[in-house]
Scaffold this active site. Structure first.
Site, PDB file in Angstrom:
ATOM      1  N   TRP A 263       0.805  -1.223   0.000  1.00 23.87           N
ATOM      2  CA  TRP A 263       0.000   0.000   0.000  1.00 23.87           C
ATOM      3  C   TRP A 263       0.836   1.270   0.000  1.00 23.87           C
ATOM      4  O   TRP A 263       0.306   2.354  -0.227  1.00 23.87           O
ATOM      5  CB  TRP A 263      -0.936   0.026   1.230  1.00 23.87           C
ATOM      6  CG  TRP A 263      -0.217  -0.260   2.520  1.00 23.87           C
ATOM      7  CD1 TRP A 263      -0.142  -1.469   3.164  1.00 23.87           C
ATOM      8  CD2 TRP A 263       0.563   0.644   3.310  1.00 23.87           C
ATOM      9  NE1 TRP A 263       0.636  -1.380   4.287  1.00 23.87           N
ATOM     10  CE2 TRP A 263       1.075  -0.089   4.407  1.00 23.87           C
ATOM     11  CE3 TRP A 263       0.876   1.996   3.204  1.00 23.87           C
ATOM     12  CZ2 TRP A 263       1.886   0.498   5.391  1.00 23.87           C
ATOM     13  CZ3 TRP A 263       1.695   2.576   4.175  1.00 23.87           C
ATOM     14  CH2 TRP A 263       2.179   1.822   5.243  1.00 23.87           C
TER      15      TRP A 263
ATOM     16  N   ARG B 206       6.756  -0.626 -11.496  1.00 17.95           N
ATOM     17  CA  ARG B 206       8.089  -1.224 -11.425  1.00 17.95           C
ATOM     18  C   ARG B 206       8.054  -2.703 -11.833  1.00 17.95           C
ATOM     19  O   ARG B 206       9.063  -3.269 -12.227  1.00 17.95           O
ATOM     20  CB  ARG B 206       8.551  -1.098  -9.962  1.00 17.95           C
ATOM     21  CG  ARG B 206      10.007  -0.939  -9.775  1.00 17.95           C
ATOM     22  CD  ARG B 206      10.315  -0.325  -8.444  1.00 17.95           C
ATOM     23  NE  ARG B 206      10.237  -1.267  -7.345  1.00 17.95           N
ATOM     24  CZ  ARG B 206      10.734  -1.009  -6.124  1.00 17.95           C
ATOM     25  NH1 ARG B 206      11.319   0.145  -5.863  1.00 17.95           N
ATOM     26  NH2 ARG B 206      10.637  -1.878  -5.172  1.00 17.95           N
TER      27      ARG B 206
ATOM     28  N   LYS C 149      -2.301  -8.089  -8.104  1.00 18.95           N
ATOM     29  CA  LYS C 149      -3.110  -8.071  -6.881  1.00 18.95           C
ATOM     30  C   LYS C 149      -2.595  -6.929  -6.018  1.00 18.95           C
ATOM     31  O   LYS C 149      -1.598  -7.066  -5.322  1.00 18.95           O
ATOM     32  CB  LYS C 149      -2.951  -9.416  -6.159  1.00 18.95           C
ATOM     33  CG  LYS C 149      -4.118  -9.868  -5.301  1.00 18.95           C
ATOM     34  CD  LYS C 149      -4.468  -8.961  -4.149  1.00 18.95           C
ATOM     35  CE  LYS C 149      -3.446  -8.974  -3.034  1.00 18.95           C
ATOM     36  NZ  LYS C 149      -3.663  -7.892  -2.040  1.00 18.95           N
ATOM     37  N   PRO C 150      -3.256  -5.748  -6.071  1.00 17.08           N
ATOM     38  CA  PRO C 150      -2.790  -4.617  -5.253  1.00 17.08           C
ATOM     39  C   PRO C 150      -3.190  -4.795  -3.789  1.00 17.08           C
ATOM     40  O   PRO C 150      -4.014  -5.663  -3.469  1.00 17.08           O
ATOM     41  CB  PRO C 150      -3.519  -3.429  -5.868  1.00 17.08           C
ATOM     42  CG  PRO C 150      -4.739  -3.993  -6.504  1.00 17.08           C
ATOM     43  CD  PRO C 150      -4.447  -5.423  -6.866  1.00 17.08           C
ATOM     44  N   ALA C 151      -2.634  -3.964  -2.918  1.00 19.71           N
ATOM     45  CA  ALA C 151      -2.971  -4.027  -1.494  1.00 19.71           C
ATOM     46  C   ALA C 151      -4.438  -3.636  -1.297  1.00 19.71           C
ATOM     47  O   ALA C 151      -4.941  -2.751  -1.985  1.00 19.71           O
ATOM     48  CB  ALA C 151      -2.070  -3.078  -0.710  1.00 19.71           C
TER      49      ALA C 151
ATOM     50  N   GLU D 249      10.855  -8.244  -3.011  1.00 20.84           N
ATOM     51  CA  GLU D 249      11.270  -6.938  -2.486  1.00 20.84           C
ATOM     52  C   GLU D 249      10.631  -6.811  -1.107  1.00 20.84           C
ATOM     53  O   GLU D 249       9.432  -6.541  -1.004  1.00 20.84           O
ATOM     54  CB  GLU D 249      10.771  -5.819  -3.409  1.00 20.84           C
ATOM     55  CG  GLU D 249      11.333  -5.883  -4.821  1.00 20.84           C
ATOM     56  CD  GLU D 249      12.782  -5.445  -4.925  1.00 20.84           C
ATOM     57  OE1 GLU D 249      13.350  -4.970  -3.926  1.00 20.84           O
ATOM     58  OE2 GLU D 249      13.356  -5.594  -6.010  1.00 20.84           O
TER      59      GLU D 249
ATOM     60  N   ARG E 240      10.397  10.949   3.551  1.00 22.96           N
ATOM     61  CA  ARG E 240       9.730  10.656   2.285  1.00 22.96           C
ATOM     62  C   ARG E 240       8.608   9.659   2.559  1.00 22.96           C
ATOM     63  O   ARG E 240       8.774   8.706   3.326  1.00 22.96           O
ATOM     64  CB  ARG E 240      10.760  10.059   1.321  1.00 22.96           C
ATOM     65  CG  ARG E 240      10.194   9.652  -0.001  1.00 22.96           C
ATOM     66  CD  ARG E 240      11.348   9.413  -0.973  1.00 22.96           C
ATOM     67  NE  ARG E 240      10.843   8.793  -2.187  1.00 22.96           N
ATOM     68  CZ  ARG E 240      11.173   7.562  -2.563  1.00 22.96           C
ATOM     69  NH1 ARG E 240      11.999   6.831  -1.835  1.00 22.96           N
ATOM     70  NH2 ARG E 240      10.689   7.071  -3.676  1.00 22.96           N
TER      71      ARG E 240
ATOM     72  N   GLU F 100      11.503  -2.393  11.761  1.00 24.20           N
ATOM     73  CA  GLU F 100      11.136  -1.356  10.794  1.00 24.20           C
ATOM     74  C   GLU F 100      10.018  -0.513  11.414  1.00 24.20           C
ATOM     75  O   GLU F 100       8.936  -1.024  11.699  1.00 24.20           O
ATOM     76  CB  GLU F 100      10.636  -2.072   9.534  1.00 24.20           C
ATOM     77  CG  GLU F 100      10.564  -1.234   8.314  1.00 24.20           C
ATOM     78  CD  GLU F 100      10.101  -2.054   7.092  1.00 24.20           C
ATOM     79  OE1 GLU F 100       9.421  -3.084   7.254  1.00 24.20           O
ATOM     80  OE2 GLU F 100      10.415  -1.626   5.975  1.00 24.20           O
TER      81      GLU F 100
ATOM     82  N   SER G 216      16.260   5.824  -5.089  1.00 24.27           N
ATOM     83  CA  SER G 216      15.342   5.285  -6.102  1.00 24.27           C
ATOM     84  C   SER G 216      15.528   5.962  -7.450  1.00 24.27           C
ATOM     85  O   SER G 216      15.536   7.190  -7.541  1.00 24.27           O
ATOM     86  CB  SER G 216      13.893   5.489  -5.636  1.00 24.27           C
ATOM     87  OG  SER G 216      13.720   4.875  -4.388  1.00 24.27           O
TER      88      SER G 216
HETATM   89  P1  NAP Z   1       2.242  -7.010   3.385  1.00 20.22           P
HETATM   90  O1  NAP Z   1       1.307  -7.075   4.497  1.00 20.22           O
HETATM   91  O2  NAP Z   1       3.278  -8.064   3.264  1.00 20.22           O
HETATM   92  O3  NAP Z   1       1.353  -6.950   2.053  1.00 20.22           O
HETATM   93  C1  NAP Z   1       1.909  -6.815   0.779  1.00 20.22           C
HETATM   94  C2  NAP Z   1       0.970  -7.419  -0.235  1.00 20.22           C
HETATM   95  O4  NAP Z   1       0.866  -8.828  -0.013  1.00 20.22           O
HETATM   96  C3  NAP Z   1      -0.459  -6.886  -0.151  1.00 20.22           C
HETATM   97  O5  NAP Z   1      -0.999  -6.820  -1.440  1.00 20.22           O
HETATM   98  C4  NAP Z   1      -1.145  -7.958   0.679  1.00 20.22           C
HETATM   99  O6  NAP Z   1      -2.544  -8.009   0.506  1.00 20.22           O
HETATM  100  C5  NAP Z   1      -0.488  -9.192   0.115  1.00 20.22           C
HETATM  101  N1  NAP Z   1      -0.597 -10.367   0.972  1.00 20.22           N
HETATM  102  C6  NAP Z   1      -0.734 -10.413   2.320  1.00 20.22           C
HETATM  103  N2  NAP Z   1      -0.807 -11.703   2.720  1.00 20.22           N
HETATM  104  C7  NAP Z   1      -0.714 -12.477   1.600  1.00 20.22           C
HETATM  105  C8  NAP Z   1      -0.732 -13.872   1.356  1.00 20.22           C
HETATM  106  N3  NAP Z   1      -0.843 -14.752   2.343  1.00 20.22           N
HETATM  107  N4  NAP Z   1      -0.637 -14.307   0.083  1.00 20.22           N
HETATM  108  C9  NAP Z   1      -0.509 -13.436  -0.938  1.00 20.22           C
HETATM  109  N5  NAP Z   1      -0.487 -12.097  -0.768  1.00 20.22           N
HETATM  110  C10 NAP Z   1      -0.577 -11.617   0.485  1.00 20.22           C
HETATM  111  O7  NAP Z   1       3.047  -5.648   3.348  1.00 20.22           O
HETATM  112  P2  NAP Z   1       2.452  -4.172   3.473  1.00 20.22           P
HETATM  113  O8  NAP Z   1       2.129  -3.948   4.896  1.00 20.22           O
HETATM  114  O9  NAP Z   1       1.404  -3.936   2.455  1.00 20.22           O
HETATM  115  O10 NAP Z   1       3.706  -3.299   3.025  1.00 20.22           O
HETATM  116  C11 NAP Z   1       4.676  -2.883   3.906  1.00 20.22           C
HETATM  117  C12 NAP Z   1       5.931  -3.731   3.774  1.00 20.22           C
HETATM  118  O11 NAP Z   1       6.360  -3.725   2.412  1.00 20.22           O
HETATM  119  C13 NAP Z   1       7.078  -3.187   4.561  1.00 20.22           C
HETATM  120  O12 NAP Z   1       7.734  -4.216   5.238  1.00 20.22           O
HETATM  121  C14 NAP Z   1       7.999  -2.582   3.501  1.00 20.22           C
HETATM  122  O13 NAP Z   1       9.339  -2.527   3.875  1.00 20.22           O
HETATM  123  C15 NAP Z   1       7.768  -3.495   2.354  1.00 20.22           C
HETATM  124  N6  NAP Z   1       8.132  -2.848   1.099  1.00 20.22           N
HETATM  125  C16 NAP Z   1       9.251  -3.265   0.465  1.00 20.22           C
HETATM  126  C17 NAP Z   1       9.658  -2.645  -0.701  1.00 20.22           C
HETATM  127  C18 NAP Z   1      10.901  -3.104  -1.411  1.00 20.22           C
HETATM  128  O14 NAP Z   1      11.061  -2.746  -2.563  1.00 20.22           O
HETATM  129  N7  NAP Z   1      11.783  -3.858  -0.792  1.00 20.22           N
HETATM  130  C19 NAP Z   1       8.908  -1.592  -1.230  1.00 20.22           C
HETATM  131  C20 NAP Z   1       7.764  -1.174  -0.557  1.00 20.22           C
HETATM  132  C21 NAP Z   1       7.389  -1.836   0.611  1.00 20.22           C
HETATM  133  P3  NAP Z   1      -3.485  -7.214   1.569  1.00 20.22           P
HETATM  134  O15 NAP Z   1      -3.344  -5.809   1.262  1.00 20.22           O
HETATM  135  O16 NAP Z   1      -4.840  -7.746   1.305  1.00 20.22           O
HETATM  136  O17 NAP Z   1      -2.990  -7.586   2.939  1.00 20.22           O
END
Ligand code: NAP
Length: 495
Positions: free
Chosen positions: A168, A177, A192-194, A268, A296, A399, A459
Site C-alpha cells: 500500500w 516497477r 493483486k494490489p494491497a 522486495e 519521504r 522497521e 530510487s
Molecule cells: P504485506 O502485508 O506483506 O502486504 C503486501 C501485499 O501482499 C499486499 O498486497 C497484501 O494483501 C499481500 N498479501 C498479504 N498476505 C498475503 C498472502 N498470504 N498471500 C498473498 N499475498 C498476500 O506488506 P504491506 O504492509 O502492504 O507493506 C509494507 C511492507 O512492504 C514493509 O515491510 C515494507 O518494507 C515493504 N516494502 C518493500 C519494498 C521493497 O522494494 N523492498 C517496497 C515497498 C514496501 P493485503 O493488502 O490484502 O494484505
C-alpha cells in the site's frame, strides 16, 4: 495543521476522480463484478471516511484472471518488441498527462501529501519510459564451442504469466516497477494490489488499456483476503513467476508456497536502513539527506532511514538540527495546501510506532521533538526525533514505518559498520562522509543491496533496486529489471 476533510475545489476534484474510476475486476479486458457481488470498502486514512467500494475477488475470480493471462500469453510473446515498447511509451505519457488526478487519488487512499504523490507519479511513470527503451534491447548470444565445431546459441524468452503482488505504501510505483519490465519482456500478468490502496491500480490499468495494451495482458484482482484469493494461482502450473513487494513475513510464506510450483521469484521485502554520519561529513548535506531519507512517504517506505548512527563528535549538533527540521514540518490532510506530512495508513501502524517510541523512551531515549499521536480524526503521528537511543531499543532492530528518527552515536568506523550490519535486513544504507576513501571502504563493508553515498534518496528507474538478506532478492529497474521476466534458452547447433 489541517486534518479535517478537504473542502472546496479540491473536494470537487476528489469526487470527480473517484466517480470516474472503473468498478470491478479487470479480467480479459472486461471490467466485471466479483463472484457473488462481494465488495470491499476503501477509506481515507486522514479522516476515516469511506472513499469507494471495489470488487472483492474470490479465488475463482483470480483463476479466471489467470485463464485470461494464460490465453493472452502466446500472442503477447509474439508481439514485436517495438510494439510493446511503444505501448509503454504511450502509457508513460498518459501517466504524466494525468499526474494531478493520479496524485489526488493516491493521496486520498494512502494519505501522503500531494507533492509526495506527484513525485511518485513521476517516479512510477519513469519505469514505463525506461522499459519502453529496454523492450528493444533483449539480446541473445552466438558463440563457438571452445573445442568442437558446435555453435552455442542463446536466446531470451518471456518467463510466462506472472503474479504481481504490491503493497500500500507506493500504490502506483510498486505496480509500474513490475508491469513495465513484464510488458517489455512479453509476459502477461495478474496484479493483486494491497486492499488498503486498490484505487490507483484500477486507474493505472485503465490508462494502460488506453495506451493500447491488449486485453488479457494485464488483469487486476482486488481482494480483502489475499492469501485465499491468490492461493490457487500459486499452485497452478500455468503461473510461472511471482513478483512480490511487501513484508518479509508474507514474503517468506510465499517463497515456501512457491516451492511446489518452482516459480521464478522476485522478492522486495522489508528494510531497516542505517544512516551513518561521520565526523568529516558536510553536516548541512547530512541533515538535508536525513530529512529526505526519513520523511519521504511519511516514513512509510522500505528505504526509509530507520536509525541514525552519528559520530560522537557531531551527534548532538546533528540531532539538534534534525529535530529543528522535523519539528517545522506541516502535518495535515495530504490534499490540504501546504501539507508536508500526512497520516499513517491505519491505527495498527500508528500503534506500532507508539509502541516502538515508548520502548525506546522507557530505555532512556529522549524525544527532542514530537513523540506522540495527534488527536482528532485520522491516524496522524508527530514527526519525532529521539536522542540518546540505547543499543537495546527495539526501534533499532524493527522497521518503524513512521516519522520517527532514533539517533545513536559511535566512536569508530568499525563500530559504525558493525552497528549498520547488525540486522537481518539488507535493503539500503546511507553514508555521509567527506572522505571518498572512507566512503568506498564503508560502502564495500555494508551488507545491503543499495547505498546512498552522501545522498538520502536512491530510487531511480534506471538503477537496480533490491536487497540482500531478509530484504529479499531480485532487482527492479535498471538493465537488471527486465532479466527477472526473461528465461534463457540455449540451443546447441551442429554445423
Ligand atoms: P504485506 O502485508 O506483506 O502486504 C503486501 C501485499 O501482499 C499486499 O498486497 C497484501 O494483501 C499481500 N498479501 C498479504 N498476505 C498475503 C498472502 N498470504 N498471500 C498473498 N499475498 C498476500 O506488506 P504491506 O504492509 O502492504 O507493506 C509494507 C511492507 O512492504 C514493509 O515491510 C515494507 O518494507 C515493504 N516494502 C518493500 C519494498 C521493497 O522494494 N523492498 C517496497 C515497498 C514496501 P493485503 O493488502 O490484502 O494484505
Amino acid at each position: 495543521m489541517t486534518t479535517s476533510p478537504i473542502s472546496g475545489s479540491r473536494a470537487t476534484a476528489a469526487r470527480r476522480v473517484l466517480d470516474a474510476l472503473p468498478s470491478g475486476l479487470l479480467i480479459g479486458g472486461r471490467w466485471r463484478a466479483a463472484t457473488g457481488g462481494a465488495t470491499l470498502a476503501v477509506h481515507d486514512p486522514a479522516t476515516g471516511e469511506e472513499l469507494a467500494q471495489v470488487a472483492d475477488a474470490q479465488p475463482e475470480d483470480a483463476v479466471a484472471a489467470l485463464d485470461a493471462a494464460a490465453a493472452a500469453q502466446p500472442g503477447w510473446a509474439a508481439t514485436p518488441p517495438r510494439e510493446r515498447g511503444e505501448i509503454l511509451r504511450r502509457a508513460f505519457e498518459l501517466l504524466v498527462e494525468h499526474t494531478e488526478d493520479l496524485a489526488l487519488l493516491m493521496t486520498l487512499e494512502m494519505g501522503k501529501s500531494l507533492s509526495e504523490s506527484k513525485a511518485e507519479v513521476a517516479y512510477g511513470a519513469e519505469f514505463f519510459r525506461w522499459f519502453s527503451e529496454q523492450a528493444v534491447r533483449i539480446e541473445g548470444r552466438y558463440a563457438r564451442a571452445p573445442a568442437t565445431s558446435e555453435r552455442l546459441l542463446t536466446m531470451k524468452q518471456p518467463v510466462g504469466p506472472c503474479l504481481l503482488v504490491t503493497p500500500w505504501n507506493f500504490p502506483l510505483a510498486m505496480a509500474t516497477r513490475k508491469i513495465g519490465p513484464a510488458v517489455a519482456a512479453g509476459c502477461t500478468m495478474v496484479l493483486k494490489p494491497a486492499q488498503l490502496t486498490p484505487l490507483t491500480s484500477l486507474r493505472l490499468a485503465q490508462l494502460l488499456s488506453e495506451a493500447g495494451l491488449p486485453d488479457g495482458v494485464l488483469n487486476v484482482v482486488t481482494s480483502r483476503s489475499a492469501g485465499k484469493t491468490v492461493g490457487p494461482l500459486m499452485s497452478d502450473p500455468r503461473l510461472r513467476k511471482l513478483s512480490f513487494t511487501g513484508s518479509t513475513e508474507v514474503g517468506q510464506a510465499l517463497v515456501e508456497q512457491s516451492a511446489k510450483n518452482l516459480l521464478r521469484l522476485s522478492m522486495e521485502l522489508g528494510g531497516n536502513a542505517p544512516f551513518l554520519v561521520f565526523a568529516d561529513a558536510d553536516l548541512d548535506a547530512a541533515v538535508e539527506g536525513a530529512v529526505i531519507a526519513k520523511m519521504r512517504n511519511n516514513g512509510e517506505s522500505c528505504v526509509a532511514a530507520n536509525r541514525f548512527h552519528v559520530a560522537a563528535e557531531v551527534a548532538e549538533e546533528f540531532t539538534r538540527r534534525l529535530a529543528e527540521r522535523l519539528g517545522s514540518l506541516e502535518v495535515g490532510h495530504g490534499a490540504s495546501e501546504g501539507t508536508q506530512v500526512g497520516p499513517l495508513i491505519n491505527e495498527e501502524q500508528r500503534r506500532k510506532v507508539e509502541e516502538l517510541v515508548a520502548d525506546a523512551t522507557s530505555k532512556g531515549a529522549k524525544a527532542l521533538v514530537g513523540g506522540s499521536r495527534v488527536d482528532g480524526p485520522g491516524y496522524f503521528y508527530q514527526p519525532t526525533v529521539l536522542a540518546g537511543v540505547g543499543p537495546d531499543a527495539r526501534i533499532l532492530r524493527e522497521e518503524v514505518f513512521g516519522p520517527v528518527a532514533p539517533v545513536t552515536s559511535f566512536e569508530t568506523e568499525d563500530e559504525a559498520v558493525a552497528a549498520a550490519n547488525d540486522t537481518e535486513f539488507g535493503l539500503v544504507a546511507y553514508v555521509y562522509t567527506g572522505d571518498l576513501k572512507r566512503g568506498l571502504r564503508v560502502v564495500e563493508a555494508l551488507e545491503t543491496g543499495m547505498v546512498g553515498l552522501n545522498r538520502g534518496l536512491v530510487s531511480n528507474a534506471a538503477a537496480p533496486f533490491g536487497g540482500v538478506k531478509h530484504s529479499g532478492f531480485g532487482r527492479e529497474g535498471g538493465v537488471e529489471g527486465i532479466e527477472e521476466y526473461l528465461e534463457t534458452k540455449y540451443v546447441a547447433v551442429d554445423l
